[in-house]
Design a protein around this motif. Structure first.
Motif, PDB file in Angstrom:
ATOM      1  N   GLY A   1     -10.584  -6.179  -6.932  1.00 18.65           N
ATOM      2  CA  GLY A   1     -11.909  -5.997  -6.366  1.00 18.65           C
ATOM      3  C   GLY A   1     -13.025  -6.065  -7.385  1.00 18.65           C
ATOM      4  O   GLY A   1     -12.886  -5.628  -8.529  1.00 18.65           O
TER       5      GLY A   1
ATOM      6  N   ARG B   1     -14.570   2.029  -3.221  1.00 14.04           N
ATOM      7  CA  ARG B   1     -13.641   0.947  -2.873  1.00 14.04           C
ATOM      8  C   ARG B   1     -12.259   1.200  -3.490  1.00 14.04           C
ATOM      9  O   ARG B   1     -12.143   1.919  -4.489  1.00 14.04           O
ATOM     10  CB  ARG B   1     -14.161  -0.394  -3.393  1.00 14.04           C
TER      11      ARG B   1
ATOM     12  N   CYS C   1       0.834  -1.206   0.000  1.00 23.35           N
ATOM     13  CA  CYS C   1       0.000   0.000   0.000  1.00 23.35           C
ATOM     14  C   CYS C   1       0.857   1.240   0.000  1.00 23.35           C
ATOM     15  O   CYS C   1       0.590   2.206  -0.712  1.00 23.35           O
ATOM     16  CB  CYS C   1      -0.903   0.028   1.233  1.00 23.35           C
TER      17      CYS C   1
ATOM     18  N   ASP D   1     -16.782  -8.566   1.238  1.00 22.81           N
ATOM     19  CA  ASP D   1     -15.582  -9.330   1.600  1.00 22.81           C
ATOM     20  C   ASP D   1     -14.311  -8.504   1.386  1.00 22.81           C
ATOM     21  O   ASP D   1     -14.179  -7.786   0.399  1.00 22.81           O
ATOM     22  CB  ASP D   1     -15.473 -10.604   0.740  1.00 22.81           C
ATOM     23  N   PHE D   2     -13.384  -8.649   2.329  1.00 23.99           N
ATOM     24  CA  PHE D   2     -12.032  -8.099   2.180  1.00 23.99           C
ATOM     25  C   PHE D   2     -11.205  -9.145   1.444  1.00 23.99           C
ATOM     26  O   PHE D   2     -11.068 -10.270   1.897  1.00 23.99           O
ATOM     27  CB  PHE D   2     -11.443  -7.779   3.550  1.00 23.99           C
ATOM     28  N   THR D   3     -10.662  -8.796   0.264  1.00 23.45           N
ATOM     29  CA  THR D   3     -10.031  -9.798  -0.608  1.00 23.45           C
ATOM     30  C   THR D   3      -8.603  -9.395  -0.971  1.00 23.45           C
ATOM     31  O   THR D   3      -8.313  -9.061  -2.120  1.00 23.45           O
ATOM     32  CB  THR D   3     -10.849  -9.965  -1.894  1.00 23.45           C
TER      33      THR D   3
ATOM     34  N   GLY E   1      -7.329  -5.033  -1.253  1.00 25.50           N
ATOM     35  CA  GLY E   1      -8.391  -5.923  -0.810  1.00 25.50           C
ATOM     36  C   GLY E   1      -9.796  -5.415  -1.049  1.00 25.50           C
ATOM     37  O   GLY E   1     -10.741  -5.896  -0.454  1.00 25.50           O
ATOM     38  N   ASN E   2      -9.941  -4.390  -1.912  1.00 26.39           N
ATOM     39  CA  ASN E   2     -11.257  -3.807  -2.220  1.00 26.39           C
ATOM     40  C   ASN E   2     -11.934  -3.226  -0.977  1.00 26.39           C
ATOM     41  O   ASN E   2     -13.160  -3.263  -0.837  1.00 26.39           O
ATOM     42  CB  ASN E   2     -12.188  -4.824  -2.879  1.00 26.39           C
ATOM     43  N   HIS E   3     -11.122  -2.620  -0.087  1.00 24.15           N
ATOM     44  CA  HIS E   3     -11.692  -2.068   1.136  1.00 24.15           C
ATOM     45  C   HIS E   3     -12.409  -0.755   0.857  1.00 24.15           C
ATOM     46  O   HIS E   3     -12.137  -0.058  -0.110  1.00 24.15           O
ATOM     47  CB  HIS E   3     -10.618  -1.887   2.214  1.00 24.15           C
ATOM     48  N   SER E   4     -13.329  -0.403   1.723  1.00 17.98           N
ATOM     49  CA  SER E   4     -14.103   0.820   1.585  1.00 17.98           C
ATOM     50  C   SER E   4     -13.641   1.828   2.636  1.00 17.98           C
ATOM     51  O   SER E   4     -12.502   1.783   3.107  1.00 17.98           O
ATOM     52  CB  SER E   4     -15.598   0.527   1.716  1.00 17.98           C
ATOM     53  N   SER E   5     -14.524   2.741   3.017  1.00 13.18           N
ATOM     54  CA  SER E   5     -14.217   3.751   4.018  1.00 13.18           C
ATOM     55  C   SER E   5     -15.508   4.138   4.727  1.00 13.18           C
ATOM     56  O   SER E   5     -16.602   3.937   4.193  1.00 13.18           O
ATOM     57  CB  SER E   5     -13.577   4.983   3.357  1.00 13.18           C
TER      58      SER E   5
END
Length: 298
Positions: free
Chosen positions: A287, A221, A17, A280-282, A228-232
């Protein structure tokens, strides 16, 4: 041993990251200068008047463009007030077809800035045909018309991307991002225009209309495998305000590649386009995106 492996995996994710974040910041500084200066795109004179058309940095791009027009007395170079100004972009394709784009036809006078303000959302670049701006002035019971060929360039600032699509109602829609021009790592006001092609329009100035009372659901995302295709947290869906544009909040927690996943719902509650994105966190996997989305980079 398991704890050591988990810590090691977390280290590599964080490191990835950090490396990508640095690269994105470098690219953003190159492509998206923090400069909101309006400059002249072209000027044209007819009768006793000179017209200057301005846009950000003096360029017009595919997507949303705020356009400012100033009217001068040609002999004295004095700014003129009280003019009715109409602006219409027209694209002539290689096949000879003529079409327009989402556009504010009658410009609004800004007394403080002494200019006439509007916008055009160019759906195509000049390489797909010839764009012209048709300008009409009404001043002192006199009508003055003029036309100028313009260059519509590729939009390099992905924060102003746009998308066009056919909805479930078989209507053709365009969503264009208006703001922020240069986001920050923070909660940003997200502004978009949502337009529908008017299939029954008899004139080009009515080719598109602003859609009213819709909702644009937002799920941002980071789709890169390392993210991991995380959001906020603290994002807000886009709803319409009095100026016709749609406003929401997008919270960018770091710089990098982001995808704005959307679901468009009309005022009757019908979903016209868009799909939910898995929670899902991938890590290590690209993503999943909504079928209606716009990619961002800052």
């Amino acid at each position: 041993m398991k704890n050591f492996i988990y810590l090691l995996a977390a280290f590599f994710v964080v490191a990835a990251c950090t490396i990508e974040k640095t690269d994105y910041e470098s690219e953003t500084n190159t492509l998206v200068p923090d400069n909101k200066e309006f400059k002249e795109v072209f000027s044209i004179a007819k009768a006793t008047y000179k017209i200057s058309v301005e846009a950000l940095q003096g360029h017009l791009y595919q997507g949303y463009n705020e356009v400012r027009l100033k009217v001068y007395q040609a002999d004295s170079n004095q700014l003129v007030e009280g003019v009715k100004v109409r602006l219409l972009p027209v694209l002539t394709t290689s096949k000879g077809d003529r079409e327009s784009c989402p556009n504010l036809y009658e410009l609004v006078y800004d007394k403080q800035g002494q200019y006439y303000s509007g916008y055009s959302v160019f759906t195509k670049m000049s390489k797909e045909g010839t764009w012209e701006l048709s300008i009409q002035l009404e001043v002192q019971n006199q009508k003055i018309e003029m036309t100028q060929v313009i260059l519509v360039e590729e939009q390099l600032n992905k924060n102003l991307n746009m998308t066009s699509f056919i909805g479930q109602d078989q209507e053709e829609y365009t969503i264009a991002l208006v703001a922020p021009i240069q986001p920050k790592v923070a909660e940003n006001t997200l502004v978009a225009g949502i337009f529908k092609l008017n299939k029954t329009a008899e004139t080009l100035e009515k080719a598109y209309e602003v859609v009213d009372g819709y909702t644009l659901y937002l799920d941002p995302r980071m789709p890169e495998p390392s993210m991991g295709n995380h959001s906020s947290p603290n994002n807000r869906d886009l709803t319409q305000k009095e100026d016709g544009f749609y406003y929401g909040v997008v919270n960018y927690t770091m710089t990098g590649n982001w995808t704005l996943n959307f679901i468009l719902q009309n005022k009757q509650g019908r979903i016209l386009k868009g799909t939910k994105v898995p929670l899902d966190f991938t890590p290590g996997i690209a993503g999943v995106k909504s079928e209606l989305h716009i990619d961002i980079l800052f």
